[in-house]
Design a protein around this motif. Structure first.
Motif, short mmCIF file in Angstrom:
data_model
loop_
_atom_site.label_atom_id
_atom_site.label_comp_id
_atom_site.label_asym_id
_atom_site.label_seq_id
_atom_site.Cartn_x
_atom_site.Cartn_y
_atom_site.Cartn_z
N ALA A 49 1.01 -1.34 0.02
CA ALA A 49 0.06 0.12 -0.10
C ALA A 49 0.95 1.19 0.10
O ALA A 49 1.88 1.18 0.59
CB ALA A 49 -0.98 0.16 1.19
N VAL A 50 0.34 2.44 -0.67
CA VAL A 50 1.00 3.61 -0.68
C VAL A 50 0.78 4.45 0.35
O VAL A 50 -0.61 4.67 0.66
CB VAL A 50 0.83 4.28 -2.11
CG1 VAL A 50 1.33 5.61 -1.98
CG2 VAL A 50 1.22 3.43 -3.10
N ARG A 51 1.79 4.77 1.45
CA ARG A 51 1.35 5.59 2.42
C ARG A 51 1.08 7.01 2.01
O ARG A 51 0.32 7.68 2.67
CB ARG A 51 2.35 5.44 3.54
CG ARG A 51 2.33 4.01 4.11
CD ARG A 51 3.29 3.97 5.16
NE ARG A 51 3.10 2.71 6.07
CZ ARG A 51 4.17 2.21 6.90
NH1 ARG A 51 4.98 2.87 7.20
NH2 ARG A 51 3.72 1.11 7.75
N SER A 52 2.25 7.31 1.08
CA SER A 52 2.03 8.84 0.87
C SER A 52 3.16 8.99 -0.38
O SER A 52 3.56 8.03 -0.73
CB SER A 52 2.65 10.00 1.95
OG SER A 52 4.00 9.50 2.21
N THR A 53 3.13 10.35 -0.98
CA THR A 53 4.09 10.59 -1.67
C THR A 53 5.33 11.57 -1.56
O THR A 53 4.57 12.59 -0.88
CB THR A 53 3.55 10.89 -3.38
OG1 THR A 53 2.47 12.13 -3.19
CG2 THR A 53 2.71 9.91 -3.68
N ILE A 54 6.17 11.38 -1.85
CA ILE A 54 7.37 12.26 -1.61
C ILE A 54 7.86 13.31 -2.86
O ILE A 54 8.18 12.42 -3.90
CB ILE A 54 8.54 11.44 -0.99
CG1 ILE A 54 8.00 10.70 0.03
CG2 ILE A 54 9.59 12.36 -0.48
CD1 ILE A 54 9.07 9.77 0.66
N ALA A 55 7.98 14.49 -2.68
CA ALA A 55 8.51 15.05 -3.86
C ALA A 55 10.10 15.14 -4.21
O ALA A 55 10.95 14.76 -3.17
CB ALA A 55 8.02 16.49 -3.51
N ARG A 56 10.65 15.41 -5.26
CA ARG A 56 11.70 15.52 -5.45
C ARG A 56 12.53 16.48 -4.63
O ARG A 56 11.91 17.71 -4.41
CB ARG A 56 12.19 16.21 -7.01
CG ARG A 56 13.51 16.08 -7.61
CD ARG A 56 13.68 16.92 -8.90
NE ARG A 56 12.77 16.34 -9.85
CZ ARG A 56 13.18 15.40 -10.64
NH1 ARG A 56 14.36 14.66 -10.79
NH2 ARG A 56 12.42 15.08 -11.66
N GLY A 57 13.69 16.10 -4.23
CA GLY A 57 14.53 17.09 -3.11
C GLY A 57 14.14 16.52 -1.77
O GLY A 57 15.12 16.98 -1.27
N GLU A 58 13.41 16.01 -1.49
CA GLU A 58 13.00 15.68 0.05
C GLU A 58 14.05 14.67 0.66
O GLU A 58 14.57 13.91 -0.17
CB GLU A 58 11.61 14.95 0.09
CG GLU A 58 10.47 15.71 0.13
CD GLU A 58 9.89 16.32 1.50
OE1 GLU A 58 10.73 16.52 2.37
OE2 GLU A 58 8.62 16.92 1.49
N GLU A 59 14.40 14.90 1.66
CA GLU A 59 15.58 13.98 2.17
C GLU A 59 15.05 12.87 3.20
O GLU A 59 13.93 13.03 3.81
CB GLU A 59 16.72 14.87 2.99
CG GLU A 59 17.42 15.71 2.13
CD GLU A 59 18.46 16.42 2.71
OE1 GLU A 59 18.41 16.52 4.02
OE2 GLU A 59 19.45 16.73 2.31
N VAL A 60 15.57 11.79 3.02
CA VAL A 60 15.08 10.66 4.10
C VAL A 60 16.44 10.19 4.68
O VAL A 60 17.49 10.19 3.93
CB VAL A 60 14.40 9.68 3.29
CG1 VAL A 60 13.18 10.22 2.85
CG2 VAL A 60 15.31 8.94 2.11
N VAL A 61 16.20 9.46 5.83
CA VAL A 61 17.39 8.57 6.58
C VAL A 61 17.05 7.37 6.30
O VAL A 61 15.81 6.74 6.30
CB VAL A 61 17.61 9.18 8.03
CG1 VAL A 61 16.26 8.47 8.55
CG2 VAL A 61 18.87 8.43 8.39
N GLU A 62 18.05 6.52 5.69
CA GLU A 62 18.01 4.95 5.54
C GLU A 62 18.03 4.42 6.84
O GLU A 62 18.70 4.64 7.57
CB GLU A 62 19.10 4.69 4.57
CG GLU A 62 19.14 3.28 4.22
CD GLU A 62 20.23 2.69 3.46
OE1 GLU A 62 20.71 1.53 3.75
OE2 GLU A 62 20.80 3.43 2.74
N LEU A 63 16.88 3.60 7.01
CA LEU A 63 16.82 2.79 8.05
C LEU A 63 17.33 1.17 7.96
O LEU A 63 17.85 0.60 8.76
CB LEU A 63 15.54 2.74 8.77
CG LEU A 63 14.88 3.99 9.06
CD1 LEU A 63 13.56 4.01 9.64
CD2 LEU A 63 15.87 4.73 10.12
#
Length: 211
Positions: A49-63
């Protein structure tokens, strides 16, 4: 570290108003989304399931990693999910386990590598470490002894926000069980947040006891 930096830390870690979840094994790398609109999924699969969408340039931390999928936490919102690895590009590498000098590490690696990576990245920005020592004690106790540089360069409010962020991180790590967090070496100068019957109590310099 300014109050704004502490608030960014709290938001980035997803500590404000998030449910308690166990810490995940993590690399701590900071990744930037390179796709136009990337789906954040509930699992490592195109069928999840898709929880949300993330735009270009958004930063995430790899878990964590599973095949070509990355388990991540979105820095801006604290939301967690899975992204396809081809849709992100590494911005800042974690120093956990790399054999580099200790100052690049935050000291939380044994407890929560993802948290360690984020704090380490903030330390890199500041030019000095946040934590000198991290000690886990009995009965859900965590003591974080900051560096002298951090103590000297932060206001009283910033220290309080940092203590609250650490408390929530430790509370999440322990799945909501009663905990105690002390920011500072043993003594009256430390800020302590301890769970009590009527909720967390905060004590520290000139604070007395408050809920």
């Amino acid at each position: 570290m300014s109050r704004k930096t502490i608030m960014v830390l709290v938001a980035a870690l997803g500590l404000a108003g998030t449910p308690a979840v166990p810490a995940l094994a993590a690399s701590g790398d900071i990744q930037a989304v390179v796709g136009e609109k990337v789906n954040l999924r509930a699992g490592p699969s195109d069928d999840a399931a898709v929880r949300s969408t993330i735009a270009r340039g958004e930063e995430v931390v790899e878990l964590r990693r599973e095949g070509s999928w990355l388990g991540v936490r979105v820095l801006r919102t604290g939301e967690e999910g899975w992204l396809f690895s081809d849709l992100v590009k590494r911005q800042a590498a974690s120093t956990l386990g790399s054999g580099e000098a200790a100052p690049a590490q935050a000291g939380f690696g044994r407890l929560s590598p993802g948290f360690d990576g984020l704090v380490a990245s903030i330390s890199d920005t500041l030019g000095y470490r946040f934590a000198d020592k991290v000690e886990q004690g009995a009965n859900g106790t965590l003591r974080v002894v900051p560096t002298q540089e951090w103590l000297y360069n932060t206001s009283r409010d910033a220290k309080m926000f940092a203590a609250l962020a650490l408390y929530q991180m430790w509370k999440n790590y322990n799945n909501g069980k009663p905990v105690t967090v002390a920011l500072g070496a043993q003594g009256p100068a430390a800020i302590t947040i301890a769970d009590a019957a009527k909720g967390p109590e905060i004590t520290g310099p000139t604070l007395g006891s408050a809920r």
